[in-house]
Design an enzyme around this catalytic site. Structure first.
Site, PDB file in Angstrom:
ATOM      1  N   LYS A  76       0.856  -1.198   0.000  1.00 43.43           N
ATOM      2  CA  LYS A  76       0.000   0.000   0.000  1.00 43.43           C
ATOM      3  C   LYS A  76       0.886   1.240   0.000  1.00 43.43           C
ATOM      4  CE  LYS A  76      -3.838   2.119   2.606  1.00 43.43           C
ATOM      5  NZ  LYS A  76      -4.734   1.984   3.773  1.00 43.43           N
ATOM      6  N   SER A 151      -9.777   2.245   2.928  1.00 41.40           N
ATOM      7  CA  SER A 151      -8.864   2.975   2.076  1.00 41.40           C
ATOM      8  C   SER A 151      -7.878   2.088   1.327  1.00 41.40           C
ATOM      9  CB  SER A 151      -8.084   3.982   2.922  1.00 41.40           C
ATOM     10  OG  SER A 151      -7.236   3.298   3.835  1.00 41.40           O
ATOM     11  N   SER A 175     -10.013  -0.171   7.102  1.00 40.83           N
ATOM     12  CA  SER A 175      -9.470  -0.108   5.745  1.00 40.83           C
ATOM     13  C   SER A 175      -8.819  -1.380   5.207  1.00 40.83           C
ATOM     14  CB  SER A 175      -8.455   1.024   5.648  1.00 40.83           C
ATOM     15  OG  SER A 175      -9.136   2.230   5.550  1.00 40.83           O
TER      16      SER A 175
HETATM   17  N1  GLN Z   1     -13.094   4.888   6.625  1.00 47.90           N
HETATM   18  C1  GLN Z   1     -12.355   5.235   7.786  1.00 47.90           C
HETATM   19  C2  GLN Z   1     -11.815   6.633   7.638  1.00 47.90           C
HETATM   20  O1  GLN Z   1     -12.078   7.223   6.665  1.00 47.90           O
HETATM   21  C3  GLN Z   1     -11.248   4.255   8.026  1.00 47.90           C
HETATM   22  C4  GLN Z   1     -10.129   4.392   7.095  1.00 47.90           C
HETATM   23  C5  GLN Z   1      -8.970   3.536   7.498  1.00 47.90           C
HETATM   24  O2  GLN Z   1      -9.140   2.510   8.155  1.00 47.90           O
HETATM   25  N2  GLN Z   1      -7.777   3.968   7.122  1.00 47.90           N
HETATM   26  O3  GLN Z   1     -11.164   7.149   8.478  1.00 47.90           O
END
Ligand code: GLN
Length: 481
Positions: A76, A151, A175
């Site tokens: 990632k 994400s 995410s």
């Molecule tokens: N959707 C959540 C956020 O926007 C989690 C994102 C994540 O786990 N990086 O913060």
């Protein structure tokens, strides 16, 4: 060759059915040919991948191959890679080339993996749909009009499209699990502190945790074994000995007590998603597990608490991007203030700016007690719910997401609708617990994920449970391509 699991690749390489160079070339070819449909990669490192593969083949020939020698993966793009751009999918870091590897990259390199490049993501890991990337949205290989989740959407989509057998990802509020659910992959977010955060660009430091996304639980176990380590360079890293997470995969699970939280089957859950999850629970009963009705009474506090704490930490973490030290700098600033304001205003996207604003507000004098302190108190209650639940059950299961993948753009105008996507995943991060998503069926040919939440440091057991499920079901084998 692209259909092979990591376990099959390990065997195939050792029995000389194919070489790492052949496999790497094949996958690079697929990325070049197909990824314009998905946009799952930000950077493809063809040259260094082939060099790593050649080195792996040499070690395999010499009989000195480490566990994952020659296995192609990707990282990632929030995880620092020495000499390879690490953008966080932001204009702010579009030009950032780290001079060092994150510990998790070091660990995977030492295990012999071959990195094919860096995967797309929501900007600074903020999002649930992978639409906030500076490099454009990632598309779900199951239906390219739909989001892959976020994400870590690039890592999940690349695995689902069979461009790589596994990838690294990070999970601050879901995410890893949420994109795994929406792409029919298996993702694991370990206990907070299990994997070093050193060299992973910080979003919300008390919640961030890296983990693998792969095709099944066995492959996730291989990756986790290489990724997890105690790291003195991360003060929140747990002092755990290196572990082989594949060792317990074949244990029987009869007698397992599965907690099924009432609050995870209420309003907002798509009825078809609910019935796939119920079917999975019945499969576990057939395997000898016992379902226990439980309550996590403070579940409804999870989203409001998270969307104060995560932005608060993000606003502090992202203050380092000031246009002075590294990253984007605006053209011809008038003075220092103009340099800060325009570099950040032009370098960060809309969602990142929204989080910084919310976080700064919640931390400001006069509001700190009303918002930040309250959110921390809610966090404690949520954690306590889990502590009490784990006195009665061994694991907790429910849906990973409220519904299957939605269409691109469907929730972009409504941040709150987007935040509600995380309703089942976020509490796990607030409590620091390990969580997993495993494919458990399709709705209108779109994947559904079963979430497995374990007690602290119970990753081996969770992987065992998921593996046993995958021995008697084929959902994880359903393919988008
Ligand atoms: N959707 C959540 C956020 O926007 C989690 C994102 C994540 O786990 N990086 O913060």
């Amino acid at each position: 060759m692209h259909q092979l699991t990591i376990a099959e690749i390990i065997r195939g390489l050792r029995s000389k059915e194919f070489s790492s160079t052949e496999l790497t070339r094949h996958l690079l070819g697929r990325i070049q040919q197909l990824d314009s449909n998905y946009n799952s990669f930000i950077t493809v490192t063809e040259e260094s991948a082939l060099a790593q593969a050649a080195a792996a083949d040499q070690r395999l020939a010499n009989g000195e191959a480490p566990a994952l020698c020659g296995v192609p993966i990707a990282h990632k793009d929030i995880i620092c890679t020495n000499g390879v751009r690490t953008s966080c999918a932001s204009k702010m870091l579009d030009n950032f080339i780290p001079p060092y590897d994150a510990t998790v990259v070091d660990n995977l390199n030492a295990a012999g993996t071959v990195s094919l490049g860096k995967t797309n993501m929501d900007e600074f890991a903020m999002g649930s749909s992978n639409e906030s990337s500076f490099y454009g949205p990632v598309k779900n290989p199951w239906n390219t009009r739909c989001v892959p989740g976020g994400s870590s959407g690039g890592s999940a989509a690349a695995v689902a499209a069979q461009l790589i057998p596994g990838a690294t990802a990070t999970d601050t509020g879901g995410s890893i699990r949420q994109p795994a659910a929406l792409t029919n992959t298996t993702g694991l977010k370990p206990t907070y502190g299990r994997i070093s955060r050193y060299g992973i660009v910080a979003y919300a430091s008390s919640l961030d945790q890296a983990g693998p996304i792969a095709r099944n639980a066995e492959d996730a176990a291989y990756l986790l074994s290489a990724m997890a380590s105690h790291d003195p360079k991360d003060s929140t890293s747990l002092k755990q000995q290196p572990a082989d997470f594949t060792a317990e995969l074949n244990n029987p699970i009869a007698g397992l007590r599965i907690g099924v939280p009432r609050e995870y089957f209420g309003e907002g859950l798509n009825p078809e998603t609910a019935s796939r999850v119920q079917e999975a629970l019945r499969t576990f009963e057939k395997l000898g597990a016992q379902l226990v009705d439980i309550s996590l009474p403070h579940t409804e506090l999870a989203i409001p608490a998270y969307y104060v704490i995560a932005p608060a930490e993000a606003s502090a973490n992202l203050s380092r991007f000031d246009g002075v030290r590294y990253g984007y700098r605006c053209k011809e600033p008038k003075d220092l203030r103009d340099l800060y304001m325009r570099s950040r205003g032009e370098g960060f996207g809309e969602e990142v700016q929204r989080r910084i604003l919310v976080g700064t507000y919640a931390l400001s004098a006069g509001y700190y007690d009303a918002y930040y302190n309250k959110a921390q108190q809610a966090r404690r209650l949520i954690k306590q719910d889990f502590v009490e639940a784990f006195e009665k059950v061994d694991v907790i299961m429910g849906p990973t997401t409220p519904s299957p993948a939605f269409e691109l753009g469907a929730k972009s105008a409504d941040p709150v609708a987007m935040y509600l996507e995380d309703i089942y995943t976020i509490a796990t991060n607030l409590a620091g617990l390990p969580g997993m998503s495993v494919p458990c069926g399709l709705v209108d040919n779109m994947p559904v994920g079963l979430q497995i939440t374990g007690n602290y440091l119970e990753e081996a057991r969770m992987l065992n449970i998921a593996h046993q499920y995958q021995q008697v079901t084929d959902w994880h084998k359903a393919s988008a391509v």
